[in-house]
Scaffold this active site. Structure first.
Site, mmCIF file in Angstrom:
data_model
loop_
_atom_site.group_PDB
_atom_site.id
_atom_site.type_symbol
_atom_site.label_atom_id
_atom_site.label_comp_id
_atom_site.label_asym_id
_atom_site.label_seq_id
_atom_site.Cartn_x
_atom_site.Cartn_y
_atom_site.Cartn_z
ATOM 1 C CG ASP A 27 -0.560 6.095 2.084
ATOM 2 O OD1 ASP A 27 -1.697 5.826 1.641
ATOM 3 O OD2 ASP A 27 -0.125 5.647 3.159
ATOM 4 C CG HIS A 67 -1.786 1.219 1.288
ATOM 5 N ND1 HIS A 67 -2.758 1.481 0.361
ATOM 6 C CD2 HIS A 67 -1.779 2.277 2.136
ATOM 7 C CE1 HIS A 67 -3.332 2.648 0.648
ATOM 8 N NE2 HIS A 67 -2.747 3.156 1.722
#
Ligand SMILES: [Zn+2]
Length: 1153
Positions: A188, A186
């Site tokens: 960002d 993940h």
């Protein structure tokens, strides 16, 4: 002696004046008894007399003062006295004969009667959804919220659940559980580091390693979501490496999931920007690799919206996954085995919008919370935590490397978790994510995860009696397996799986920790976001038209590649800001600044594209000169966190050209305002008529007007998707230009006329602002709005505006960037400063200077939609506060039953909410990206907003919003800081009061704005753009008016975008060469016709559009209907035939000019 005479004559005159007025009052009131004199006139007269008495009292005091000074021998006093008397006596003379001459200063400020074009008749068919049934679904989130207890019992190992069990023989040799383990990372694009720092330190190694490690073993899989990072990497890697990546995509080892520019926030984002960042990402990845994403992956946005399901559905996606949903909802769905469902839009009865959705069941998307219900066990199967490692297991049992000796035991432990998790779902397939934030950045991490898991998988294969077969997969692999084992066509509803409608706000991850703080955090940038969104859209449309114009007329001077680069960069900056740590206001201060700089560059570039494209389209001759020499931007910003400064147009006796650009598909008539160098102007419309104008002061302080710059307002008429040229010049004798009159209340100083403006101070008293369509009543105590009277219905709506604050509660867990944990109810902010009232025939406003807000209420005397709303502008400043959240509340007499209210989801649709006592205050707050309304059977009150904020209706008749929040501490969600970088923050709202002509349909779980509300909202966020001539240049030769449309769009059709497609995005040569193709996105709005409309200039065609009649000089040669992100082609449409648009639906086309 002579001078003393003057004094006494002057004083005598004043006294006589007062007496005369008192006599006049007696006469006129006597007359009133015998004849039918308008009470308004009498009231006006009394007000005038009161004001004059007050003024004369002041004059006498002034004179007394001067006389005292004279007796003390002040030499200048005599001159002062003469001046005072001269000025006051002259003024009185003018009052005596107002009919003869209309002097500039004292002109009649009563609003002239403006008539709107009348109401648009809308067919019942157009509004069918508002009256129609709810979606035919098994689960309605609104009803579920009513039903759930929202208790929080300790579930044991699975804290928010229960001890999960399964039947021993449920899975075996003949009934296999299929496990799809999905390695993921993940990333960002900005959070505690900036985009670039994350890229260089983590994302680049992740993607580099991905190529190496997937190639080593065909059984390995990986997936990736964020195109913002991917594009930086792709630009850096060699052609040879690019080919290797394409191969990994083609053989399905590597999957792009969602493929948006970012994994967007779902609460604060507006659907236009959500769609735009999906187009940018999907077009990009398809352009470079040929990939067409088909599964949506949203593991981190803080709550989920059905709008995203809609966007994915219309983009040709088959499946989606969501994660951050309230723990009580997750538990309920797990019990019901409803964690997988068809997500149906509220307004879609039949199921045409159904999107297959998987909801993750546990607390988080990390490995401890994804392999099964017991984090202490699952953590042992996160082999990245295998020592030596920077990660460890907080449950104190570390992972063990898998070897021949322990594989049987370890596999048993793991499949127990898999089976428990599988028992919460209906299919015989279980999805096991294997990853976390920025995982797989080290080569050894790949080996640890893939090798250890492969050993377990191999063992399971050899041991079929365990009934589990596991392999690495991507998200689509999981869904495809599920479709396969349930015998379902891809993307269809597996038998007996439920249908759900509604939204997943407001999210709580534990206890009463509701994530409603981020609906408002960093509101300065939430406001900036909408500004860029609107400006970029206007730039896209103007550029596409200019480019088509150039191609058609074989002209060469449009700098199309330069402009295309500016557009592409701006799209990506806007896209980046939709990230779930950007627009949410949940990044570190320096990351916020990085976003801010990008937003400002994008805004400036988009404006440059508009100026150049519009100059090109309106030029009378072939376009020879570079526009920078002809037109200017209307405003400038010094810094990304400063407020814009309007550029002042220098007026003289030579006319200056100002263009107004309307990017909407309907003609507009509304008040515009420009800043000019002289108070005496004459404005000429495209037909050469002088228009009625109003000159207002430009305030350099609360009570001080500039004598160098002024504001002029007037009603402008601009055709659909077009431009109007207005000429402005200095003219001292223009009877159609009126100067506003200014009154100060509760001012400490005695303020008199400044420059050409008549100014006065008055003691407190209630007052009213009036236009020809409405009246707004204010209390003199505070200067705040109390009620609004709509003249058409003669109905007065209570609408008391107040300001309030919330504090942060004590204890360990406090409010921060994500969480709203108030210390109780709101406190009303009392006290006020100066109240300044500006009245004029075009625009009138009240400004109240309070301690944390400069609050402006503005009325436009306009025949357009702006004449029917009360506009509010709040400049909020809470920089000197700590743990302070500042809100505005509007209290009305609307009886919204059960405190039900509707707020929008992404500006796309309205969702009904009910304020529930079983939930804490912070849980009853919802996102408001565009508007909210409350209603009863007779009336509706809507609050429209130009920026995304948190909204609630905690008491009947009330709507409250939080406008800024300053919090001293971190709220333990990883950010590691509070929110203390508050700015001077603008907030813009519109209040709309509407009568209903039929009762509210009680059972509805959604709602629809009226056509009036839709149009008012569109006008609020897409203001007419001002393009002034550059100073010192000769008058540019431009056409007086221009429209790109032969036929304006129907009332309920919004031109969402007209966006030129980029050339090959990774080519060094053609990267910014615009294609001759554009994406045309039309959105047919959903309306509630139980509310009237007025002042619109459009027609209802019941959704019918004829492309052949639409564009005037820009007839397309080819039109193809496509999926939303323009990747999947549907059918080709003859430009001559007409198409039928469906309410609520966004229709997209590829158009070739
Ligand atoms: Zn994230």
């Amino acid at each position: 002696m002579k001078r003393y005479m003057v004094v006494w004559v002057g004083m005598f005159f004043v006294v006589v004046c007062v007496s005369l007025y008192l006599m006049m009052e007696t006469v006129s009131s006597n007359m009133g008894k015998s004849s039918d004199i308008n009470t308004v006139l009498i009231e006006e007269k009394i007000a005038k007399i009161k004001s004059d008495i007050h003024k004369n009292k002041n004059l006498i005091n002034d004179i007394k003062d001067i006389v005292r000074k004279m007796t003390r021998g002040d030499r200048e006093a005599a001159e002062k006295l003469e001046k005072v008397l001269r000025e006051n006596l002259n003024e009185e003379e003018e009052v005596d004969k107002p009919q003869v001459q209309v002097p500039v200063v004292k002109a009649d400020i009563k609003s002239p009667d403006v008539k709107s074009k009348g109401a648009v008749q809308v067919s019942e068919k157009t509004c069918g959804l508002a009256e129609g049934p709810n979606a035919n679904s098994d689960v309605q989130m609104l009803q579920l919220f009513d039903f759930l207890k929202f208790d929080n019992p300790d579930g044991g190992a699975w804290k928010q659940g229960w001890p999960v069990t399964y039947e021993k023989d449920r899975w075996g040799k003949d009934n296999v559980l299929h496990v799809v383990v999905i390695p993921h990372t993940h990333c960002d694009p900005g959070w505690v580091k900036t985009l670039n720092d994350y890229y260089h330190q983590q994302v680049k190694p992740i993607l580099d390693n991905m190529v190496i490690k997937l190639e080593q073993d065909k059984r390995r899989k990986f997936m990736y979501a964020e195109m913002s990072f991917f594009s930086i990497w792709w630009d850096e890697i060699s052609e040879e490496k690019r080919e290797r990546v394409k191969k990994l995509i083609a053989n399905k080892q590597f999957e792009i999931v969602t493929g948006g520019w970012v994994m967007n926030d779902e609460a604060n984002t507006h659907y236009a920007a959500m769609v735009d960042q999906m187009i940018e990402g999907n077009q990009y990845i398809h352009g470079i690799t040929g990939a067409k994403p088909e599964s949506g992956w949203a593991i981190d946005p803080f709550g989920h919206t059905p709008t995203m399901a809609y966007i994915l559905k219309r983009s040709g996606f088959k499946n989606m996954l969501i994660q951050r949903v309230h723990y009580s909802v997750k538990k309920h769905f797990a019990k019901e085995r409803s964690l997988e469902f068809m997500w149906r839009q509220n307004w879609d009865y039949g199921g045409a919008t159904d999107m297959f959705c998987h909801m993750m069941p546990f607390y988080s998307y990390d490995v401890p919370h994804t392999c099964g219900p017991e984090p202490a066990v699952c953590c042992q199967f996160d082999f990245a935590r295998l020592a030596p490692s920077r990660y460890s297991c907080p449950w104190s049992i570390p992972p063990k490397a898998i070897d021949d000796n322990n594989v049987a035991k370890r596999a048993k432990m793991l499949i127990d978790q898999y089976k428990k998790k599988a028992s919460l779902y209906r299919g015989n397939v279980v999805l096991i994510p294997l990853g976390d934030d920025f995982r797989y950045d080290k080569l050894e991490e790949w080996d640890k995860q893939y090798n250890n898991y492969q050993k377990i998988f191999d063992y399971l294969k050899k041991t079929p009696e365990l009934g589990v077969q596991a392999e690495f997969g991507t998200l689509s692999d999981y869904f495809n397996k599920l479709y396969e084992v349930t015998g379902t066509a891809k993307g269809s509803r597996p038998k007996d799986f439920p249908v759900l409608s509604g939204d997943f706000f407001t999210y709580a991850d534990r206890d009463d920790h509701y994530w409603s703080g981020y609906y408002t955090s960093r509101p300065f940038y939430k406001n900036f976001d909408r500004l860029l969104e609107s400006t970029l859209r206007s730039a896209e449309i103007a550029f596409t038209l200019a480019k088509a114009h150039q191609d058609k007329h074989k002209m060469v001077n449009l700098q199309s590649e330069t402009l295309m680069k500016q557009l592409v960069d701006s799209r990506r900056s806007l896209g980046l800001f939709q990230h779930h740590d950007a627009i949410t206001g949940t990044a570190k201060d320096f990351v916020v600044e990085d976003y801010g700089r990008r937003l400002l560059t994008a805004l400036t570039d988009s404006k440059k594209v508009i100026v150049e494209s519009i100059a090109y389209l309106t030029a009378k001759k072939d376009y020879k000169d570079k526009v920078e020499h002809m037109f200017n931007l209307d405003e400038s910003r010094e810094h990304h966190d400063s407020l814009p400064e309007k550029n002042v147009i220098a007026v003289s006796s030579d006319p200056v050209v100002v263009l107004f650009y309307n990017s909407l598909g309907h003609a507009r008539e509304q008040v515009v305002k420009i800043h000019i160098s002289s108070p005496h102007v004459k404005v000429t419309d495209p037909n050469g008529n002088t228009v009625a104008t109003q000159t207002d002061p430009y305030w350099i302080d609360k009570e001080e007007a500039s004598l160098e710059r002024y504001k002029v307002s007037f009603v402008a008429n601009v055709p659909a998707l077009g431009v109007s040229r207005y000429l402005i010049k200095e003219a001292k004798d223009n009877q159609k230009n009126v100067h506003s009159q200014i009154t100060f209340y509760s001012s400490e100083a005695e303020i008199t006329d400044q420059g050409p403006f008549h100014m006065k101070t008055e003691s407190l008293g209630d007052f009213t602002l009036e236009t020809s369509r409405l009246e707004a009543h204010f209390t003199g105590d505070t200067g705040l709005l109390q009620s609004v009277t709509m003249k058409s219905s003669k109905k007065t709506y209570q609408s008391t505006v107040s300001f309030q604050s919330y504090g942060a509660r004590g204890g360990k867990e406090k409010s921060g960037a994500y969480l709203f944990l108030p210390d109780g109810g709101a406190r009303i902010l009392k006290g006020h400063g100066v109240i300044r009232v500006v009245k004029g025939p075009v625009v009138s406003e009240v400004t109240v200077f309070m301690s944390h807000v400069q609050h402006v209420v503005r009325l436009h005397n306009s025949p357009g939609t702006d004449g029917l709303t009360v506009d509010i502008y709040n400049l909020v400043d809470i920089r000197d506060q700590t743990n302070f959240e500042m809100g505005m509340k509007v209290s009305t007499d609307i009886k919204n039953k059960d405190r039900e209210f509707c707020s929008d989801l992404n500006g796309f649709q309205m969702q009904k909410h009910k304020t529930l006592d079983k939930l804490p205050l912070q849980a009853n707050y919802y996102p408001m990206p565009a508007m909210a309304y409350i209603e009863d059977d007779e009336h509706r009150f809507s609050l429209l907003t130009a920026q995304s904020l948190g909204v609630a209706s905690l008491k009947q008749g009330e709507i409250e919003v939080i406008m800024d929040r300053r919090l001293n501490q971190d709220d333990n969600r990883g950010l590691g800081q509070g929110v203390r970088d508050n700015k001077l923050t603008p907030n813009r709202f519109r209040l709309l009061f509407e009568p209903r002509n039929s009762p509210v349909v009680k059972e509805k779980t959604d709602g629809f704005p009226s056509l009036q509300a839709h149009t008012s909202y569109l006008h609020l966020i897409h203001p007419l753009l001002t393009i002034p001539q550059r100073e010192g240049e000769k008058t540019p030769e431009v056409v007086p008016s221009f429209s790109a449309l032969e036929t304006p769009l129907p009332c309920d059709v919004h031109l969402l975008n007209l966006r030129t497609l980029q050339g090959k995005p990774d080519s060094n040569v053609d990267k910014y060469k615009p294609k001759k193709e554009a994406g045309l996105l039309l959105h047919r709005l959903g309306l509630d016709c139980a509310l009237p409309n007025s002042g619109l200039q459009c027609k209802d065609t019941q959704g019918k559009i004829a492309f052949g009649d639409m564009f005037k000089d820009f007839k397309p040669s080819k039109i193809t209907e496509t999926s939303l992100t323009l990747l999947h082609e549907k059918e080709s449409i003859s430009p001559e035939t007409s198409v039928q648009l469906k309410p609520m639906e966004i229709h997209s086309y590829r158009v070739t000019w």
